[in-house]
Scaffold this motif. Sequence first.
Motif, short mmCIF file in Angstrom:
data_model
loop_
_atom_site.label_atom_id
_atom_site.label_comp_id
_atom_site.label_asym_id
_atom_site.label_seq_id
_atom_site.Cartn_x
_atom_site.Cartn_y
_atom_site.Cartn_z
N ARG A 54 20.83 89.02 57.53
CA ARG A 54 19.97 89.87 56.95
C ARG A 54 19.35 90.68 58.03
O ARG A 54 19.10 91.86 57.97
CB ARG A 54 18.87 89.32 56.01
CG ARG A 54 19.58 88.68 54.68
CD ARG A 54 20.21 89.73 53.64
NE ARG A 54 19.29 90.85 53.30
CZ ARG A 54 18.88 90.74 52.00
NH1 ARG A 54 19.52 89.89 51.11
NH2 ARG A 54 18.02 91.58 51.58
N GLN A 55 18.89 89.87 59.02
CA GLN A 55 18.26 90.47 60.14
C GLN A 55 19.05 91.40 60.93
O GLN A 55 18.59 92.53 61.37
CB GLN A 55 17.49 89.21 61.08
CG GLN A 55 16.54 89.94 62.10
CD GLN A 55 15.40 90.75 61.71
OE1 GLN A 55 14.53 89.92 60.81
NE2 GLN A 55 15.12 91.69 62.16
N ILE A 56 20.31 91.06 61.11
CA ILE A 56 21.21 92.07 61.91
C ILE A 56 21.49 93.18 61.15
O ILE A 56 21.50 94.27 61.66
CB ILE A 56 22.53 91.19 62.18
CG1 ILE A 56 22.20 90.12 63.19
CG2 ILE A 56 23.74 92.03 62.48
CD1 ILE A 56 23.37 88.88 63.33
N GLN A 57 21.50 92.87 59.60
CA GLN A 57 21.73 94.38 58.94
C GLN A 57 20.41 95.06 59.18
O GLN A 57 20.70 96.37 59.03
CB GLN A 57 21.89 93.75 57.50
CG GLN A 57 23.15 93.10 57.35
CD GLN A 57 23.40 92.45 55.66
OE1 GLN A 57 22.58 92.10 55.05
NE2 GLN A 57 24.71 92.17 55.48
N GLN A 58 19.23 94.37 58.88
CA GLN A 58 18.38 95.29 58.94
C GLN A 58 18.01 95.96 60.37
O GLN A 58 17.48 97.30 60.44
CB GLN A 58 16.85 94.49 58.93
CG GLN A 58 16.60 93.97 57.24
CD GLN A 58 15.52 93.03 57.15
OE1 GLN A 58 14.99 92.49 58.03
NE2 GLN A 58 15.44 92.53 56.03
N ASP A 59 18.30 95.32 61.49
CA ASP A 59 18.24 95.87 62.83
C ASP A 59 19.42 97.12 62.90
O ASP A 59 18.97 98.10 63.38
CB ASP A 59 18.64 94.78 63.73
CG ASP A 59 17.39 93.85 63.89
OD1 ASP A 59 16.45 94.08 63.25
OD2 ASP A 59 17.48 92.67 64.77
N LEU A 60 20.46 96.68 62.51
CA LEU A 60 21.61 97.96 62.23
C LEU A 60 20.98 99.00 61.79
O LEU A 60 21.29 100.06 62.09
CB LEU A 60 22.87 97.17 61.52
CG LEU A 60 24.06 98.32 62.08
CD1 LEU A 60 24.52 98.70 63.33
CD2 LEU A 60 25.20 97.48 61.13
N ALA A 61 20.29 99.06 60.47
CA ALA A 61 20.13 100.01 59.62
C ALA A 61 18.83 100.77 60.37
O ALA A 61 19.09 101.97 60.41
CB ALA A 61 19.35 99.58 58.52
N LEU A 109 21.31 78.76 55.06
CA LEU A 109 20.04 79.34 54.72
C LEU A 109 19.77 80.35 55.95
O LEU A 109 19.56 81.37 56.01
CB LEU A 109 18.93 78.65 54.17
CG LEU A 109 18.83 78.11 52.61
CD1 LEU A 109 17.93 77.17 52.62
CD2 LEU A 109 18.78 79.37 51.70
N GLU A 110 19.90 79.59 56.97
CA GLU A 110 19.57 80.28 58.27
C GLU A 110 20.58 81.35 58.62
O GLU A 110 20.25 82.31 59.21
CB GLU A 110 19.57 79.08 59.65
CG GLU A 110 19.23 79.71 60.92
CD GLU A 110 17.78 80.40 60.75
OE1 GLU A 110 17.64 81.51 61.50
OE2 GLU A 110 16.83 79.94 59.99
N ARG A 111 21.86 80.90 58.35
CA ARG A 111 22.86 81.96 58.67
C ARG A 111 22.57 83.19 57.71
O ARG A 111 22.80 84.56 58.24
CB ARG A 111 24.29 81.49 58.21
CG ARG A 111 24.93 80.56 59.17
CD ARG A 111 26.42 80.30 58.98
NE ARG A 111 27.25 81.54 59.09
CZ ARG A 111 28.28 81.68 58.38
NH1 ARG A 111 28.85 80.83 57.63
NH2 ARG A 111 29.06 82.90 58.47
#
Length: 197
Positions: free
Chosen positions: A128-135, A121-123
């Motif tokens: 997801r956070q990295i994907q949002q930051d990248l977007a 779950l943490e991974r």
Amino acid sequence: MSSSPTRILLAEDEVISRMDLREMLENLGYTVIGEAGDGVAAVNLARTLKPDLVLMDIKMPELDGITAAETLSQERVTPVLLLTAYSDKEFVDRAVDAGVMGYLVKPFAEAQLKPAIEVALERWREIRQIQQDLAQTQETLETLKLVERAKGVLMDSQSLKEAEAFRRIQRLSMNSRKSMREVAEAILLAHEAGRSL
């Protein structure tokens, strides 16, 4: 940590194993929101129920667990933790390529299940956070490129210095209550249409 229990979808073709797993999960405080006996049903249920996590066996009819996990991972539906009796390198490599969040080899004790679930779950949250930051970064970069191009158009068409062109875009943005990106796009469109602002 959220106060509501983690919602889990179980995908296991052996009924007895599925019942044992359900009991373990409930003992650990998780909520089992659905069960599937094959990979196709698991993918469809996951799309519908949007669980916090799917616990999935590898060897299943219709669609194996790794292929099902890959589909869910690509669609960014939910994280998958594979539960399997197979620890061969081939299976592990396929699981990694499929984007699973964890891999637990049977037989395992109830005490091993909770850490595996929490790590998965943490991974997933981190990815997801990295994907949002990248977007967000890509969006910002695209906006900067558009503003730079619009600044260039204003500098050329109205003989403005760079700072003046930038201030013009800022003023237009504030006065029209549009983002600088929208103003830059409008300037570029107008320029391409042969008009000057």
